[in-house]
Design an enzyme around this catalytic site. Sequence first.
Site, PDB file in Angstrom:
ATOM      1  N   ASN A  85       0.851  -1.184   0.000  1.00 22.48           N
ATOM      2  CA  ASN A  85       0.000   0.000   0.000  1.00 22.48           C
ATOM      3  C   ASN A  85       0.896   1.246   0.000  1.00 22.48           C
ATOM      4  O   ASN A  85       0.775   2.126   0.847  1.00 22.48           O
ATOM      5  CB  ASN A  85      -0.963  -0.004   1.195  1.00 22.48           C
ATOM      6  CG  ASN A  85      -2.065   1.023   1.011  1.00 22.48           C
ATOM      7  OD1 ASN A  85      -2.334   1.826   1.878  1.00 22.48           O
ATOM      8  ND2 ASN A  85      -2.689   1.026  -0.153  1.00 22.48           N
ATOM      9  N   HIS A  98       7.097   5.690   1.269  1.00 23.85           N
ATOM     10  CA  HIS A  98       7.827   4.474   0.876  1.00 23.85           C
ATOM     11  C   HIS A  98       8.723   4.749  -0.340  1.00 23.85           C
ATOM     12  O   HIS A  98       9.853   4.255  -0.417  1.00 23.85           O
ATOM     13  CB  HIS A  98       6.851   3.352   0.480  1.00 23.85           C
ATOM     14  CG  HIS A  98       5.969   2.868   1.591  1.00 23.85           C
ATOM     15  ND1 HIS A  98       4.625   3.117   1.640  1.00 23.85           N
ATOM     16  CD2 HIS A  98       6.250   2.123   2.683  1.00 23.85           C
ATOM     17  CE1 HIS A  98       4.110   2.553   2.711  1.00 23.85           C
ATOM     18  NE2 HIS A  98       5.061   1.953   3.364  1.00 23.85           N
ATOM     19  N   LYS A 156       9.540   7.427  10.849  1.00 25.77           N
ATOM     20  CA  LYS A 156       8.197   7.559  11.425  1.00 25.77           C
ATOM     21  C   LYS A 156       7.980   6.460  12.461  1.00 25.77           C
ATOM     22  O   LYS A 156       7.398   6.690  13.503  1.00 25.77           O
ATOM     23  CB  LYS A 156       7.104   7.500  10.363  1.00 25.77           C
ATOM     24  CG  LYS A 156       5.748   7.819  10.993  1.00 25.77           C
ATOM     25  CD  LYS A 156       4.647   7.881   9.986  1.00 25.77           C
ATOM     26  CE  LYS A 156       4.117   6.514   9.663  1.00 25.77           C
ATOM     27  NZ  LYS A 156       3.399   5.887  10.779  1.00 25.77           N
ATOM     28  N   SER A 181       1.388   7.855   5.987  1.00 27.84           N
ATOM     29  CA  SER A 181       1.204   6.512   6.550  1.00 27.84           C
ATOM     30  C   SER A 181       0.118   5.813   5.746  1.00 27.84           C
ATOM     31  O   SER A 181      -0.838   6.458   5.299  1.00 27.84           O
ATOM     32  CB  SER A 181       0.743   6.650   8.006  1.00 27.84           C
ATOM     33  OG  SER A 181       0.162   5.430   8.447  1.00 27.84           O
ATOM     34  N   ARG A 209      -2.035   4.047   6.957  1.00 33.08           N
ATOM     35  CA  ARG A 209      -3.279   4.122   7.740  1.00 33.08           C
ATOM     36  C   ARG A 209      -4.004   5.465   7.558  1.00 33.08           C
ATOM     37  O   ARG A 209      -5.163   5.578   7.944  1.00 33.08           O
ATOM     38  CB  ARG A 209      -3.000   3.814   9.219  1.00 33.08           C
ATOM     39  CG  ARG A 209      -2.636   2.341   9.425  1.00 33.08           C
ATOM     40  CD  ARG A 209      -2.622   1.899  10.870  1.00 33.08           C
ATOM     41  NE  ARG A 209      -2.541   0.446  10.960  1.00 33.08           N
ATOM     42  CZ  ARG A 209      -1.435  -0.259  11.218  1.00 33.08           C
ATOM     43  NH1 ARG A 209      -0.284   0.356  11.394  1.00 33.08           N
ATOM     44  NH2 ARG A 209      -1.470  -1.580  11.275  1.00 33.08           N
TER      45      ARG A 209
END
Length: 282
Positions: free
Chosen positions: A28, A33, A150, A186, A188
């Site tokens: 994801n 990333h 993070k 993130s 999330r």
Amino acid sequence: MHIVHTIPELRAALAGRGRPAFVPTMGNLHAGHIALVRQAKPLGDVQVTSIFVNRLQFLPHEDFDSYPRTLQADCEQLQAVGCDIVFAPKESDLYPQPQTFKVQPDPQLADILEGHFRPGFFTGVCTVVMKLFAAVFGTTGGGSAVFGKKDYQQLLVLRRMVEQFALPITIVGAEIERAEGGLALSSRNGYLSAEQRQQAQALSRALAALAQAARQGQAPLEQLEAQASAALNAQGWQTDYLTVRQRHNLLPPPQADLATAPLVALGAARLGSTRLIDNLEF
Ligand code: PAF
């Protein structure tokens, strides 16, 4: 770009390619990333990114089943940034038998903060990372691996794991990527509504305010931390912790060191059902 699923396929793809620069992920992928992959590329001869949602690091009530799995879109982004090999094992490839041997991290570092609120989390992380390291570096004589700051505590735990097991791997910490307004990127964040995304900016602001108050020694640290949590809770959050720690061991700093020591403010809090973490070195 090669996409491989098993450890033998990965080792075959790595043969003769030199030292890997590795970025482990749970997929994801977002700009955070991709920044890790960019940073990793010049650190080795072949860039490997893994994509694996690791059941061992989720508690039973957490989002393992619903964690977004977006392999095709992830691979498109990785191809565009120049990744050489994507290692995307199935659960049965990485855990062909129940994983009964585990890597148990130092409880002084791993049972506090995230480990306190997510018991067993770092055992799950260390176990899968050790296995991924064995897969990626087992036949290459070592290399580098990049992790985002993070997950600050994760980075420290993994650095210590590599040190204590004398693994021939250089761990590199990458700065946090933030959206406008300061929200740390993130996977999330994808769970947040548009309104919550705005609200979520309050976490990084709370950390910055706490860091400033601590540096200036405005009050005893515990009092500042309690005030910071209360202020965030008053804005609709449920705070697990907002705290200032020493960077090298994540223990509380002596009050006398607040003015000058290398410190980090760390926070974890839930907005609705989404739990976010963030931190700020100062
Ligand atoms: O940071 C993550 O995404 C995960 O904890 C990691 C390091 C890929 C292990 O599953």
